[in-house]
Design a protein around this motif. Structure first.
Motif, short mmCIF file in Angstrom:
data_model
loop_
_atom_site.label_atom_id
_atom_site.label_comp_id
_atom_site.label_asym_id
_atom_site.label_seq_id
_atom_site.Cartn_x
_atom_site.Cartn_y
_atom_site.Cartn_z
N TYR A 63 0.83 -1.21 0.00
CA TYR A 63 0.00 0.00 0.00
C TYR A 63 0.87 1.27 0.00
O TYR A 63 2.00 1.26 0.48
CB TYR A 63 -0.92 0.02 1.21
CG TYR A 63 -1.93 -1.11 1.24
CD1 TYR A 63 -3.13 -1.01 0.53
CD2 TYR A 63 -1.69 -2.27 1.96
CE1 TYR A 63 -4.05 -2.05 0.54
CE2 TYR A 63 -2.60 -3.30 1.98
CZ TYR A 63 -3.79 -3.19 1.27
OH TYR A 63 -4.69 -4.21 1.29
N THR A 64 0.28 2.32 -0.55
CA THR A 64 0.99 3.61 -0.58
C THR A 64 0.13 4.73 0.02
O THR A 64 0.25 5.90 -0.38
CB THR A 64 1.35 3.98 -2.03
OG1 THR A 64 0.14 4.06 -2.82
CG2 THR A 64 2.30 2.96 -2.63
N ASP A 65 -0.73 4.39 0.94
CA ASP A 65 -1.65 5.36 1.53
C ASP A 65 -1.27 5.77 2.95
O ASP A 65 -2.08 6.38 3.65
CB ASP A 65 -3.09 4.81 1.52
CG ASP A 65 -3.18 3.49 2.28
OD1 ASP A 65 -2.13 2.93 2.67
OD2 ASP A 65 -4.32 3.03 2.51
N ASP A 66 -0.06 5.47 3.38
CA ASP A 66 0.33 5.85 4.73
C ASP A 66 0.66 7.34 4.78
O ASP A 66 0.94 7.95 3.74
CB ASP A 66 1.53 5.02 5.19
CG ASP A 66 2.75 5.24 4.33
OD1 ASP A 66 3.50 6.21 4.58
OD2 ASP A 66 2.96 4.44 3.37
N PRO A 67 0.62 7.97 5.98
CA PRO A 67 0.84 9.42 6.09
C PRO A 67 2.22 9.88 5.66
O PRO A 67 2.41 11.07 5.39
CB PRO A 67 0.62 9.69 7.60
CG PRO A 67 -0.12 8.53 8.12
CD PRO A 67 0.27 7.37 7.27
N TYR A 68 3.18 8.98 5.61
CA TYR A 68 4.56 9.37 5.31
C TYR A 68 4.93 9.18 3.84
O TYR A 68 6.04 9.49 3.43
CB TYR A 68 5.53 8.56 6.17
CG TYR A 68 5.28 8.71 7.66
CD1 TYR A 68 5.70 9.84 8.34
CD2 TYR A 68 4.59 7.73 8.37
CE1 TYR A 68 5.47 10.00 9.69
CE2 TYR A 68 4.36 7.87 9.72
CZ TYR A 68 4.79 9.00 10.39
OH TYR A 68 4.55 9.16 11.73
N LEU A 111 4.28 13.35 1.96
CA LEU A 111 4.20 14.38 3.00
C LEU A 111 3.94 15.77 2.42
O LEU A 111 3.19 16.57 2.98
CB LEU A 111 5.49 14.40 3.83
CG LEU A 111 5.73 13.21 4.76
CD1 LEU A 111 7.10 13.32 5.39
CD2 LEU A 111 4.65 13.15 5.83
N ASN A 112 4.57 16.09 1.30
CA ASN A 112 4.43 17.43 0.73
C ASN A 112 3.23 17.59 -0.20
O ASN A 112 2.95 18.68 -0.69
CB ASN A 112 5.71 17.85 -0.01
CG ASN A 112 6.11 16.82 -1.05
OD1 ASN A 112 5.29 16.04 -1.51
ND2 ASN A 112 7.39 16.83 -1.43
N GLY A 113 2.52 16.50 -0.47
CA GLY A 113 1.29 16.57 -1.26
C GLY A 113 1.50 16.84 -2.73
O GLY A 113 0.58 17.31 -3.41
N GLU A 134 4.04 12.78 -5.69
CA GLU A 134 5.21 11.96 -5.98
C GLU A 134 5.78 11.42 -4.67
O GLU A 134 5.95 12.16 -3.71
CB GLU A 134 6.27 12.79 -6.72
CG GLU A 134 5.80 13.31 -8.07
CD GLU A 134 6.88 14.13 -8.75
OE1 GLU A 134 7.99 14.25 -8.17
OE2 GLU A 134 6.62 14.65 -9.85
N GLY A 135 6.04 10.18 -4.64
CA GLY A 135 6.57 9.60 -3.42
C GLY A 135 7.38 8.36 -3.73
O GLY A 135 7.56 8.01 -4.90
N PRO A 136 7.84 7.71 -2.69
CA PRO A 136 7.59 8.06 -1.28
C PRO A 136 8.55 9.14 -0.76
O PRO A 136 9.72 9.14 -1.12
CB PRO A 136 7.83 6.75 -0.55
CG PRO A 136 8.86 6.05 -1.39
CD PRO A 136 8.59 6.45 -2.82
N ASP A 137 8.00 10.04 0.07
CA ASP A 137 8.85 11.07 0.68
C ASP A 137 9.69 10.49 1.81
O ASP A 137 10.80 10.99 2.09
CB ASP A 137 7.99 12.21 1.22
CG ASP A 137 7.29 12.97 0.08
OD1 ASP A 137 7.84 12.97 -1.05
OD2 ASP A 137 6.21 13.52 0.31
N VAL A 138 9.18 9.48 2.47
CA VAL A 138 9.92 8.76 3.51
C VAL A 138 10.08 7.32 3.04
O VAL A 138 9.09 6.61 2.82
CB VAL A 138 9.19 8.80 4.88
CG1 VAL A 138 9.98 8.01 5.92
CG2 VAL A 138 8.97 10.24 5.34
N THR A 139 11.31 6.89 2.87
CA THR A 139 11.57 5.55 2.33
C THR A 139 11.23 4.47 3.35
O THR A 139 11.05 4.73 4.55
CB THR A 139 13.04 5.43 1.93
OG1 THR A 139 13.85 5.57 3.10
CG2 THR A 139 13.42 6.50 0.91
#
Length: 206
Positions: free
Chosen positions: A115-120, A123-125, A128-133
């Motif tokens: 899944y890719t729906d976690d808050p981290y 983060l910057n909206g 594009e992610g993930p912002d936190v690996t």
């Protein structure tokens, strides 16, 4: 009048004053300490009270039930802010670190499940992610878990020290040396010169 005679009169007055203050006290009088004035020194001292062998156990038991209650039993009220301040701070850091630990753990588990729906993740909206690996989530999880466990150990340590302090303090508060330590002047004649010498004797009774 020379200084030796003045000194002799001074010591006689002190001796008379000290001996006049000696009174036989009943050991069965009230258990609480009463404040009396030592006229030899002008200082305030506590009168001797009967030894209570159960006081340390009671103080430790009270602190085990409610932290700080043993200190209240010992009349050491100034220790309460230290106990509750330390336990409160440890409890606060435990709750805070536990919250972040679960947040990082849950996010890491969802990443591992695909899944890719976690808050981290974003983060910057910007989409594009993930912002936190994933590795950062795992490291954060370990970091907050360690801090949480340390906070718990500190909390338990302060709780244990609170019990030990109440027990030791109850022991120490029952020590009283006002009758076992005396400071008295004396006058004696020296064998060599056959002249009176003045001095002070310090006596310990064990």
């Amino acid at each position: 009048m020379n200084y030796k005679i003045l000194g002799f009169i001074f010591f006689v007055l002190i001796a008379f004053n000290g001996y006049g203050q000696k009174k036989d006290k009943d050991k069965k009088e009230k258990a609480k300490d009463s404040i009396v004035t030592d006229l030899n020194t002008g200082s305030f001292i506590k009168s001797k009270r009967p030894y209570n062998p159960l006081a340390p156990s009671k103080a430790a038991f009270y602190s085990a039930i409610v932290p700080g209650l043993g200190q209240i039993y010992n009349h050491s009220y100034w220790k309460l802010p230290i106990i509750y301040g330390g336990m409160g701070a440890a409890g606060y850091f435990y709750v805070t670190n536990n919250k972040y630990y679960h947040n990082y753990r849950d996010a890491f588990k969802r990443r591992q499940a695909g899944y890719t729906d976690d808050p981290y993740y974003d983060l910057n909206g910007d989409g594009e992610g993930p912002d936190v690996t994933d590795s950062s989530l795992e490291n954060g999880q370990d970091y907050y878990q360690s801090n949480r466990d340390l906070s718990l150990l500190i909390f338990i340590g302060i709780y244990a020290l609170n019990i030990i302090d109440a027990n030791v303090d109850a022991h120490l508060k029952q020590f009283n040396i006002n009758k076992d330590l005396t400071l008295q002047p004396y006058l004696e004649e020296t064998d060599f010169y056959s002249t009176p010498d003045m001095g002070v004797s310090l006596t310990f009774h064990f």
